[in-house]
Scaffold this active site. Structure first.
Site, PDB file in Angstrom:
ATOM      1  N   ARG A   1       0.828  -1.218   0.000  1.00 11.16           N
ATOM      2  CA  ARG A   1       0.000   0.000   0.000  1.00 11.16           C
ATOM      3  C   ARG A   1       0.863   1.269   0.000  1.00 11.16           C
ATOM      4  O   ARG A   1       0.593   2.243   0.706  1.00 11.16           O
ATOM      5  CB  ARG A   1      -0.958   0.001   1.198  1.00 11.16           C
ATOM      6  CG  ARG A   1      -2.135  -0.948   0.990  1.00 11.16           C
ATOM      7  CD  ARG A   1      -3.125  -0.865   2.125  1.00 11.16           C
ATOM      8  NE  ARG A   1      -2.534  -1.322   3.372  1.00 11.16           N
ATOM      9  CZ  ARG A   1      -2.914  -0.961   4.581  1.00 11.16           C
ATOM     10  NH1 ARG A   1      -3.919  -0.122   4.714  1.00 11.16           N
ATOM     11  NH2 ARG A   1      -2.324  -1.426   5.652  1.00 11.16           N
TER      12      ARG A   1
ATOM     13  N   LYS B   1     -20.871   4.696  -5.493  1.00 14.07           N
ATOM     14  CA  LYS B   1     -20.335   3.381  -5.846  1.00 14.07           C
ATOM     15  C   LYS B   1     -20.144   3.199  -7.335  1.00 14.07           C
ATOM     16  O   LYS B   1     -21.004   3.563  -8.124  1.00 14.07           O
ATOM     17  CB  LYS B   1     -21.293   2.302  -5.347  1.00 14.07           C
ATOM     18  CG  LYS B   1     -20.986   2.012  -3.942  1.00 14.07           C
ATOM     19  CD  LYS B   1     -21.812   0.911  -3.391  1.00 14.07           C
ATOM     20  CE  LYS B   1     -21.346   0.667  -1.989  1.00 14.07           C
ATOM     21  NZ  LYS B   1     -20.187  -0.195  -1.918  1.00 14.07           N
TER      22      LYS B   1
ATOM     23  N   CYS C   1      -8.510   1.609   1.812  1.00 12.90           N
ATOM     24  CA  CYS C   1      -8.589   0.233   1.326  1.00 12.90           C
ATOM     25  C   CYS C   1      -9.333  -0.614   2.356  1.00 12.90           C
ATOM     26  O   CYS C   1      -9.354  -0.285   3.537  1.00 12.90           O
ATOM     27  CB  CYS C   1      -7.188  -0.354   1.168  1.00 12.90           C
ATOM     28  SG  CYS C   1      -6.151   0.589   0.060  1.00 12.90           S
TER      29      CYS C   1
ATOM     30  N   CYS D   1     -28.192   2.446   5.426  1.00 10.97           N
ATOM     31  CA  CYS D   1     -27.355   3.628   5.253  1.00 10.97           C
ATOM     32  C   CYS D   1     -27.638   4.404   3.982  1.00 10.97           C
ATOM     33  O   CYS D   1     -26.714   4.814   3.317  1.00 10.97           O
ATOM     34  CB  CYS D   1     -25.907   3.206   5.158  1.00 10.97           C
ATOM     35  SG  CYS D   1     -25.264   2.698   6.706  1.00 10.97           S
TER      36      CYS D   1
ATOM     37  N   ASP E   1     -41.626  -5.515   2.996  1.00 12.65           N
ATOM     38  CA  ASP E   1     -41.625  -6.968   3.128  1.00 12.65           C
ATOM     39  C   ASP E   1     -40.579  -7.467   4.140  1.00 12.65           C
ATOM     40  O   ASP E   1     -40.658  -8.585   4.618  1.00 12.65           O
ATOM     41  CB  ASP E   1     -41.348  -7.566   1.739  1.00 12.65           C
ATOM     42  CG  ASP E   1     -41.998  -8.927   1.594  1.00 12.65           C
ATOM     43  OD1 ASP E   1     -43.013  -9.161   2.288  1.00 12.65           O
ATOM     44  OD2 ASP E   1     -41.485  -9.747   0.809  1.00 12.65           O
TER      45      ASP E   1
ATOM     46  N   GLU F   1     -31.334   7.116   6.484  1.00 10.60           N
ATOM     47  CA  GLU F   1     -30.599   8.371   6.359  1.00 10.60           C
ATOM     48  C   GLU F   1     -31.481   9.410   5.664  1.00 10.60           C
ATOM     49  O   GLU F   1     -31.886   9.198   4.526  1.00 10.60           O
ATOM     50  CB  GLU F   1     -29.363   8.071   5.497  1.00 10.60           C
ATOM     51  CG  GLU F   1     -28.374   9.175   5.440  1.00 10.60           C
ATOM     52  CD  GLU F   1     -27.171   8.782   4.588  1.00 10.60           C
ATOM     53  OE1 GLU F   1     -26.592   7.700   4.817  1.00 10.60           O
ATOM     54  OE2 GLU F   1     -26.840   9.561   3.700  1.00 10.60           O
TER      55      GLU F   1
ATOM     56  N   HIS G   1     -22.239  12.703   8.880  1.00 11.68           N
ATOM     57  CA  HIS G   1     -21.076  12.824   7.991  1.00 11.68           C
ATOM     58  C   HIS G   1     -20.368  14.148   8.172  1.00 11.68           C
ATOM     59  O   HIS G   1     -19.311  14.382   7.607  1.00 11.68           O
ATOM     60  CB  HIS G   1     -21.517  12.675   6.534  1.00 11.68           C
ATOM     61  CG  HIS G   1     -22.176  11.356   6.275  1.00 11.68           C
ATOM     62  ND1 HIS G   1     -23.545  11.204   6.275  1.00 11.68           N
ATOM     63  CD2 HIS G   1     -21.664  10.128   6.067  1.00 11.68           C
ATOM     64  CE1 HIS G   1     -23.837   9.937   6.056  1.00 11.68           C
ATOM     65  NE2 HIS G   1     -22.717   9.255   5.942  1.00 11.68           N
TER      66      HIS G   1
END
Ligand code: GLN
Ligand code: ZN
Length: 800
Positions: free
Chosen positions: A41, A152, A560, A687, A700, A709, A738
């Site tokens: 790293r 993402k 990471c 989240c 369900d 959130e 945050h």
């Protein structure tokens, strides 16, 4: 023709064919991208030192250049023919692309930093402290420049920076990175295939500041920059580029499809530009097939791990001048490939297309797997023989290319070793637990429902729990201050013993309980001080999981994670959380929530075994968590929270796959609690805030209480719960965890007011957006005090 002559003719023909086979080239192996961080790293260390001001910009850039060089060389030494460049990034490749095309919002260029592009780059990635302090002593968040949003990258755990553009946006080639890195590799004697994020995917991932304009409408303005950079690449001798268009595996509208036509008609000009390998991954191109096949590009890369079925269509439809790159080595998981099976599968393709028109490749970039299995000293040899990290995957590519090019003799030994390892895995006792398999068969028939419907449970719970209107609680974790982290690491390293460590944690829990009582919270938590991570903590105590020492995968920027490896049947040998819950409950007569991570989240944040359906693995985890739920209930827990932070991110891209996923994911969640008493109140936490498309599934799940959130959206996100007439209780977050900012009581009351416009008072809980582990006690204490004050005020004015 007489027989003798025709036989001779045939013989000649045969030898001609044979001859041509012998001179035919070996199939090329292609890597689509290599992990950036380095085996130790190194990039992470250099970045963090640079941000702290401990090393210079030149030092940082040198580390980066050394890593690139090392990784190019490694790929070359492994026998890879097509090696990428520009797959490296100091922070994120989408941000690199934004900078390349000049999509830089004005505020990041401020402060006379126009000419230091690196400062602009990191400001976009991480934000920048403001320097217009008004002197009042308060921390003004507005005086800071915020980072761009991060989200993402498709369904991976990698996060990219969301480019921001505006209606007046003009694009201009701003960075030389692509050219420089191509030349850097060329100087090392390696002609790379540069990776570019394609223009359509780039725009579809970007967002516009003005709601009324679609980023894609700016395509014609953006394309000249791509033309510019491609022409430059051609002029420095670059023959091919890898043009990443992963958006092709999602469902595209007609308009989006025509954007592909439009863009590639221009960029596909191989006279002016390098040849384009149009690259899709993370699935099959589905309904976009026709569009893809009609584009004037010189090659297609397709993902044959997650899009197995698309092989035939591409083999039969590619044009003679096109190359097909077969993504068969899984870039998303860490299992050793079955090379012999792949050879059987690809042989007909080689026969049909010949060795020159195909390449054998990783399914996607290797960014999503750890770098090298050989670094692992903690994993035993048997387990290691089942695995393959980035470096090992390159070996697999090489073996496949040799074997499929008629050179099998050169790799017989390695193919045999591959077979032996796979057989070993299949027959290993370690992956199978008959008891678990039997339970699995039983629960598949189970509908995994609680004994009584919500309305019945609710009445019973209300009678037992005796909570006020607008009950207050938190999501679970309290600040993981440096001393907490140090105690844990000292304990792991053996510097302090178990008793010392446990009394430290006990003391912390005691303090946390005392404070929660004083501040007036209604439902307390133990604070999760003993947990390193909400998935790892459980994985380490479950059978069927393994953990690496160096198996780091980039999550975002310098961050990471080391995902656990689920290699076998999952079971829970002994209770995992009961003791700490008991410690916490022993300090108070108020209710302490039990706190668990749900099965879908554990699954989605791990490397999952590939020898049984994902949903079966998830059911096994659910059963293990159910054992824990039962033990917590037995110990006296009246409320148990099961977090499903990652349920939404496992959602497939295509409509037809979504319903199936939601069905088993929700069933697994329900399975964890299907045996509890009516009186036990089950909470869950999620989240994120977008529930519009999955509200039916959320309902369900049938959790008695769900916390979500919402603080940043003025509660508008609750509209969908209102429309749906969501029946159970909800805790919409009223404190944005945050940010270091402490919300005032008035603000919280305002938010609760908005919530009351959408939900009934008796449905509402009052809690923060998420866990508080990343915050500091100095912020948390006043924020929670204000939150409790808001709930108390509301109780005086609202009645049911
Ligand atoms: N209980 C966890 C916590 O508070 C939940 C965190 C999460 O869902 N990300 O930290
Ligand atoms: Zn959360």
């Amino acid at each position: 023709m007489e027989i003798g002559r025709s036989l001779g003719y045939l013989r000649a023909l045969r030898s001609l064919i044979k001859g041509s086979k012998m001179t035919s080239q070996i199939i090329k192996s292609a890597s689509l991208g290599f992990p950036r961080m380095g085996a130790r790293r190194e990039l992470k260390t250099a970045l963090e030192q640079f941000w702290k001001g401990n090393i210079s910009k030149d030092d940082l850039l040198k580390t980066a250049a050394d890593l690139r060089k090392r990784h190019w060389k490694l790929q070359k030494d492994k026998g890879i023919d097509v090696i990428p460049s520009n797959d490296f990034s100091l922070y994120d490749h989408v941000l690199d692309t934004a900078i390349m095309v000049g999509a830089i919002p004005a505020e990041y260029k401020a402060n006379g930093e126009n000419n230091d592009i690196l400062k602009t780059y990191f400001a976009m990635a991480r934000g920048r402290e403001g320097n217009n302090d008004c002197g009042c002593g308060n921390h003004h968040i507005d005086s800071n420049i915020k980072a761009l949003e991060m989200t993402k990258w498709f369904d991976t755990n990698y996060h990219y920076i969301v480019p921001e553009i505006n209606a007046k946006q003009s694009f201009k080639l701003q960075s030389e990175k692509l050219i420089t890195e191509f030349l850097e590799a060329k100087a090392e004697g390696i002609v790379t295939r540069p990776v570019l994020l394609g223009p359509v995917t780039f725009l579809l991932l970007a967002k516009c500041r003005e709601d009324d304009i679609e980023p894609l409408s700016l395509l014609s303005r953006l394309l000249p920059v791509y033309q510019d950079v491609l022409a430059q690449l051609k002029s420095v001798g670059c023959p091919w580029v890898q043009m990443d268009e992963p958006i092709l595996v999602t469902a595209l509208s007609a308009n989006q499809k025509s954007a592909f036509d439009y863009a590639y008609k221009i960029l596909g000009d191989a006279e002016k530009f390098p040849r384009i390998m149009l690259t899709s991954y993370f699935g099959d191109v589905g309904d976009n097939l026709k569009t893809v096949l009609s584009l004037p590009v010189k090659g297609y890369h397709i993902d044959l791990v997650r899009g197995k079925k698309q092989l035939d269509a591409f083999v039969s439809h590619i044009r003679p001048e096109q190359t097909l790159s077969l993504g068969v080595i899984d870039g998303r998981n860490i299992w050793r490939s079955d090379l012999n099976a792949l050879i059987d599968r690809l042989k007909p393709v080689v026969e049909k297309l010949g060795t020159e028109r195909i390449q054998i490749a990783t399914s996607c970039s290797l960014l999503h797997v750890p770098i090298d299995l050989n670094l692992e000293v903690n994993l035993d040899d048997e387990l290691k023989s089942w695995l393959s990290f980035a470096s090992q995957k390159l070996d697999e590519l090489h073996i496949l290319c040799q074997a499929l090019s008629g050179n099998a003799a050169a790799v017989t030994g390695r193919l045999a070793a591959n077979k032996a390892a796979l057989n070993g895995r299949k027959s290993s006792k370690r992956i199978r637990n008959n008891l678990v398999q039997k339970q699995l068969e039983n629960v598949k028939k189970d509908r995994a429902r609680r004994a009584s419907p919500y309305s019945t449970r609710h009445e019973k719970q209300k009678a037992i729990l005796n909570l006020p209107l607008f009950p207050t609680t938190t999501i679970g974790s309290f600040p993981q201050s440096p001393d907490v982290r140090k105690a844990r690491s000292d304990y792991t390293k053996g510097i302090i013993d178990k008793t010392t460590y446990e009394s430290f944690i006990t003391k912390r829990i005691g303090e946390a309980i005392k404070w929660q009582e004083e501040v007036g919270l209604d439902v307390l938590v133990h604070g999760e001080f003993e947990r390193n991570d909400m998935v790892q903590y459980f994985g380490e105590q479950l059978e069927g999981f393994a953990f690496t020492r160096h198996g780091w995968v980039q999550s975002y920027g310098s961050r990471c994670v080391r995902p656990p490896i689920i290699f076998g049947d999952v079971s829970r040998p002994r209770p995992m959380t009961v003791k700490w819950w008991q410690v916490a409950q022993s300090f108070t007569s108020k209710i302490v929530k039990g706190m668990l991570t749900g099965p879908v989240t554990i699954l989605n944040w791990s490397f999952v075994r590939d020898d049984q359906p994902r949903e079966d693995t998830c059911r096994q985890i659910a059963l293990a968590i159910r054992n824990e739920v039962e033990d917590l209930e037995k110990a006296g827990a009246k409320i148990i929270q099961i977090d499903e932070a990652a349920l939404r991110e496992g959602l497939p891209f295509k409509e037809k796959d979504k319903a199936y996923y939601l069905e088993w994911a929700v069933e697994c969640f329900r399975l964890t609690q299907s045996t509890v008493k009516d009186t036990t109140e089950i909470h869950t936490h999620m989240c994120y805030s977008e529930f519009n498309d999955i509200i039916t599934a959320i309902a369900d799940m049938d959790a008695d209480v769900i916390s979500i959130e919402t603080s940043r959206s003025k509660m508008e996100l609750l509209d969908v719960f209102k429309q749906f007439k969501y029946p159970n209780e909800i805790g919409p977050g009223v404190y944005d965890i945050h940010s270091p900012r402490v919300p005032s009581t008035e603000e919280i009351l305002e938010l609760l007011g908005y919530a009351l416009q959408r939900l009934e008072a008796k449905q509402l809980w009052v809690n923060p957006d998420c866990g508080l582990k990343t915050r500091q006690w100095e912020e948390v204490k006043p924020a929670i005090a204000n939150m409790v004050a808001a709930a108390k005020t509301l109780r005086k004015t609202v009645s049911v």
